[in-house]
Design a protein around this motif. Sequence first.
Motif: not given
Lengths: 136, 934
Positions: B692-696
């Motif tokens: 899953x993408x990691x935001x910030x």
Amino acid sequence: MKKTHIIALVMMAAAIVMLTMSSKDLSTFSTFAKAELDGERVKVSGQLSKSDPMVYDPEVDANYFSFYMIDDNDDKRKVAIRESKRYDFERSEKIVVTGKMNDDGVFEASEMLLKCPSKYKDEELALRKQASAVDS
Amino acid sequence: MEEVSYIGEHIWLGQLGHFALVAAFVSAICASWAYYKSLKGETSWLSIGKTAYITHGVSVFLAIGLLLYAMVSHYYEYDYVFRTVSDSSQMKYLLAAFWADQEGSFLLWMFWHVILGWIFIAKGKSWTAPTMVTLALIQVFLTSMLLGVFMPFVEGDFKIGSNPFILVRDVYLNSPIFTNADYLTQIEGRGLNPLLQNYWMTIHPPVLFLGFASVSIPFSMAIAGLSSDRHIEILSPMLKWGLFSGFILGLGILMGAAWAYEALTFGGYWAWDPVENTSLVPWLIMIAGIHTNLIAKSTKYSIKSTYAYYLLAFIMILYSTFLTRSGILGDTSVHAFTTMGLETQLAAFIILFAGLGIYMYITRHKTIPVKPNEENIYSREFWMFVGALVLFFSALLMTGSTSLPVYNKIVELFDPFYTPIAIDDPMEHHNKFQIWIGIFMGLLAGTAILLRYHAANWVNYESKLSKYLISISTISTVLTFLLSQVIDTYTWQHYVFLFAGLFTIIANGTYIVSFLKGNLKSSGAAFSHIGFGLLILGIMFSGLNQKTITAARFLQSDFAAGQAEDRAIVLLKNQPFPTTDYWINYKGDTLIDNLRYYELAFSKVNSDNEIVESFTSWPSSLYNKEMTKIAADNPGNNRNWTYDVFTAASPPPHVRDLEERDRLEDSLKYLSHIVKVGTVIDEEKYTYQVHQPIYNYDFTGGEHNDSSSYDLTVGIPMDITLKRTGEVKRVVPGLALKNALVFQIPEVIDELGIKIKVPDTAFAKIFTEEDQLDYQDVQLENGASANWNGYQITLAGFDRSGNYENYQAQEGDIAIAGILNISAPSGDQITQKPVFILRNAQQFSLKDYDAKSGLHIRFSNIDPETQKMTFRVAQDDRSNDEVELLIANDVPRSDILIVESNIFPGINLVWLGCLMMLGGLLLSLIYKKQQTKA
């Protein structure tokens, strides 16, 4: 005549003889065409052909660099040298290579002297640049 | 061209500076003339001469001060400042920049002439006037090099001197930028060549130029002596200045050698480069002069040759200046100055002073007293004279070979079809001859010192001397044999050379111990001779035993020309590589300011695989001021008592230069891969799984080492399993937003030769655009909570400060931020501050966004009656579990380093020998001064 004078004269004579005898240490500035003809070890001076490929791939061979050079007779040949690519090679104004022409028509240099410009009279003035750090 | 009145220029400085130079020129003429007149018996001229020379000095200092001031103040309207200084220039390189170019180095040279002249005026006694005539005349010519006066009525651009205060717009006449009156705000100086940004550049030139300037004093004194009849009287003061000159010029040359060894020309302290040779020649002649001066002082022999050597030393300084500054060495030297357009003036300079010297010598030599009988063959003076001749002989050979470009130029004048010639291998050519010079010098320096002046009491001394010489020779022979076991002596000449070095060390050591009884004060000469012997040993050790430890052990045979050996190796990060002597491991690199240091761990193992020696070398790369490319490489040096290891490291071209990297990037072929989160994808050499993408995501530090600050980032974590080793690597390519621009942050996996990027287009998929969002109303009172899609939203209060992100206040605004505390279903606590604005009776809202949860919140309405606040909430659509990746294959590695390492054994003997040689000169100078005082 004094002994010291004799020694001085002998030495002067020896110096002149030594310098003239060392003619085999000398090589003439030649051209690619002449180098190809007689197969001798010569010095060729000229310029880097910037439109032709330069090959330096350290992963394949860190001691092989090749480029195309135009000699003073406007003759363009490939030059190869067994060393790593020098710093700022592209900027060299003049190149002097010493070596021989091989059977494939490639000039194999064992020595290379680069003359880099230290003044840029003809170039445009360097304008103040905005610092930019753009990542690809 | 139309006259433009430029803004911001400091014209007064250049005008004052040029005035100072003209004043210096005129006052030098006055000084020389006044001193000349004073010699005719009119003593009143003496004080005029003194005043004129002091004025001259003050003018030179003023010009230097003004130029330095312009450099410190970054007055780029001056060409010299423009050439040597940039905005980012460091103060510590100010002096280096000052004498980096022609005009500045002339000023430095003149500076020392002023100082030496002042000392001479104060201390020169009766020799002041006759010496100052010539010294001031030399200054006239040096100052003329900086006048910058164009000669009218002469064809072409003939000019006298090059003015250091010339304006940039007078140099680049046709540049369009000068139509702009405000051009100064648009230009920045080039700054000092990175290769010269080095502490050696601060200390080497002043010492060398003091050396150059010091040669003028024995020259001027020789002229003074010749023109007077006091040929005996001058010997003592002239010797002191000769010793000073020999010491300081030698030190300057030695510093140049040390610099070459340490940084400039990787691979040695002496390369027989024309620039090096032409600085050594005057020194050799000066040393010859010191020897004959000593003879003359003790025996009254050799007065003529003393004059001749001192005259010649200065003429050779001028010749050296001509060779290095006229551009004539062009094809043969790596570090000659570029042309300044003053060749004619320099040539005239030589002819004039050579003419003066020759004229004085020829017209006056008959007045020099000559001893009726010649030197005894068993006397010290005889062999010292021969020694001086050998030094002169060495200088003669060196000058002959170095003058080949001059010979070429002259022949070309008469024969346009002439092909120029050059020395093929200067190292071999010079070594071949100079080894014999070294041999003779060693033998003479060892023998002559044991002889006595006038061969005093030879009858009794002969047998004593024979015993000494026989035992010294025997010891030297034995030591030569022993040392030849550890030195790779290739030819019989090497054995003789080694013998000569040892012979002079032992003979002069014996002299200090047995003859002087350890009286160190008077042992200057013997001290210097021992230094020379040690230098021979050092040359043998470092020259013959030097080797490239990274050289290939098996020569490649497919390359016919010459005996070129492969000197460099390629190191992969953390993969130790065996060389002939050490294992080298490239462990990583560190960036400090604009220097990148490479950590290379060297270790030597014995046959039992135990580490017997280990050290770390730190070669470095110096970036240019924009940090876009590497401007220079500094080798790492590991100094030991008995050997030095020098290591040069260079990253591959695409790492050295941003342009190369962009070229490489353009040549890569990226293939698009759309992959499902969590699925394992199988490739030929590896498998990978996207998470899953990691935001910030924080791209600073680690492998990315990206220090930019972004407004918004997303990282796509991937686990890559290398099939060959089973190793799992976590990489995070991603995207970043800054000022509405999207940046790709790629990952390179060097072991696999792949590069992974996330395409720009993925940005819109990850962060839903405003018009695609489905906002819903949430109404809250202060302190109340509500549930939205599992998020517990509490209105915790208000922020009326007016300092909100992305908000710019306007007159009459009513702005208020709601403080929302949100509990996410994941357990995360989020605080959001959307802003409500009433501007000109219209309602606005400023969105707050939380990248991690994907929540978009607006503060859209305040109902004053019910106290209910309306918030609008939406969330990014993250139901899509597919990610697009761009992967390129066959990407050149960037974690490699091209390394060449050399070992120099016994190099410290070279330095020790040279320092002892110079120390001996200094010791003699001090001793002579004390003698005079006593």
